[in-house]
Design a protein around this motif. Structure first.
Motif: not given
Length: 265
Positions: A48, A147-148, A150-151, A154, A191-195
């Motif tokens: 991430g 969260q990383c 998840k990013a 994505y 990717a980080y907006r989604d995470a």
């Protein structure tokens, strides 16, 4: 912008023949390749992480001067909104680091012109940049391991998507993730907006796409039969100097690390 994909700028001499492979192939500046990728660099990266590339700019070239100007304007835009950039490095590219289950960095998900979104082996990522390129690792502060993950998930689901040559945001109407379009900083941004489930991650307000000096960029896009992109978006320098990102230059000459594992999944 990567050396092997750069379009010829207005008034710039034609590139050298494509005798080299990778990003170097179409660049008249890429006359030598970097040394072999040092495996120990992987130990400086985590799942991430943001991986920035700052290629050496030849300010005798109009295109390189314009790239530097965009970077400078971006940093000044951030500073005017309370950010405290540590320097004026202009990043030409950014990707998202992928690590295996032991925490060993193995590849980079990136969006590149002509090829779109791809997952490239870490060695290949470094090998394709011209000699003299500086690389920086960026980490978002206050982000959890989950969260990383998840990013990266994505971004992984969007491997195969087209490159967003108009720098437009990914369409919410796309029927599948890989039918969206991304440019290098937008695949990382979204990717980080989604995470994080946030509309904005790297700035507190939308960033207006900057093309300075405007006359140069208008002619640049006109020569490709395109209109100058407009609207809001991002660029690698914006992410690199974001108040939420802590950047460290990678040491390509670091000693081999002691073997250890970090469970990730």
């Amino acid at each position: 912008r990567r050396a092997w994909q750069r379009a010829q700028a207005p008034g710039e001499p034609a590139p050298a023949p494509a005798t080299l492979r990778g990003r170097c192939a179409l660049s008249k500046r890429c006359l030598s390749r970097p040394e072999a990728f040092p495996s120990q660099v992987a130990s400086q990266l985590r799942h991430g992480d943001l991986l920035f590339a700052c290629e050496p700019l030849d300010l005798a070239l109009p295109l390189d001067r314009a790239i530097r100007k965009v970077g400078t304007y971006t940093i000044e835009w951030l500073a005017a909104r309370g950010a405290k950039p540590s320097g004026y490095e202009t990043a030409e590219h950014v990707g998202l680091v992928v690590a295996d289950a032991s925490g060993h960095a193995t590849s980079v998900i990136e969006a590149v012109r002509l090829l779109g979104v791809r997952n490239l082996a870490l060695e290949g990522f470094f090998a394709e940049f011209i000699a003299g390129t500086r690389f920086f690792r960026g980490r978002l502060e206050g982000v959890t391991t989950e969260q990383c993950q998840k990013a990266v998930s994505y971004a992984s689901r969007r491997v195969g998507a087209n490159y967003a040559s108009r720098f437009a945001p990914p369409s919410s109407l796309a029927t599948t993730p890989w039918t969206q379009e991304f440019y290098c900083s937008s695949i990382v941004d979204y990717a980080y907006r989604d995470a994080l489930e946030q509309d904005l991650v790297f700035t507190n307000e939308p960033f207006p796409l900057m093309f300075q000096p405007r006359d140069f960029w208008e002619e640049y896009y006109r020569s490709q039969e395109l209109e100058l992109p407009s609207g809001f978006g991002s660029n690698p320098t914006l992410l690199m100097h974001s108040p939420r990102v802590k950047c460290v230059e990678l040491d390509l000459n670091a000693p081999e690390p002691v073997e250890e594992t970090h469970e990730m999944f």
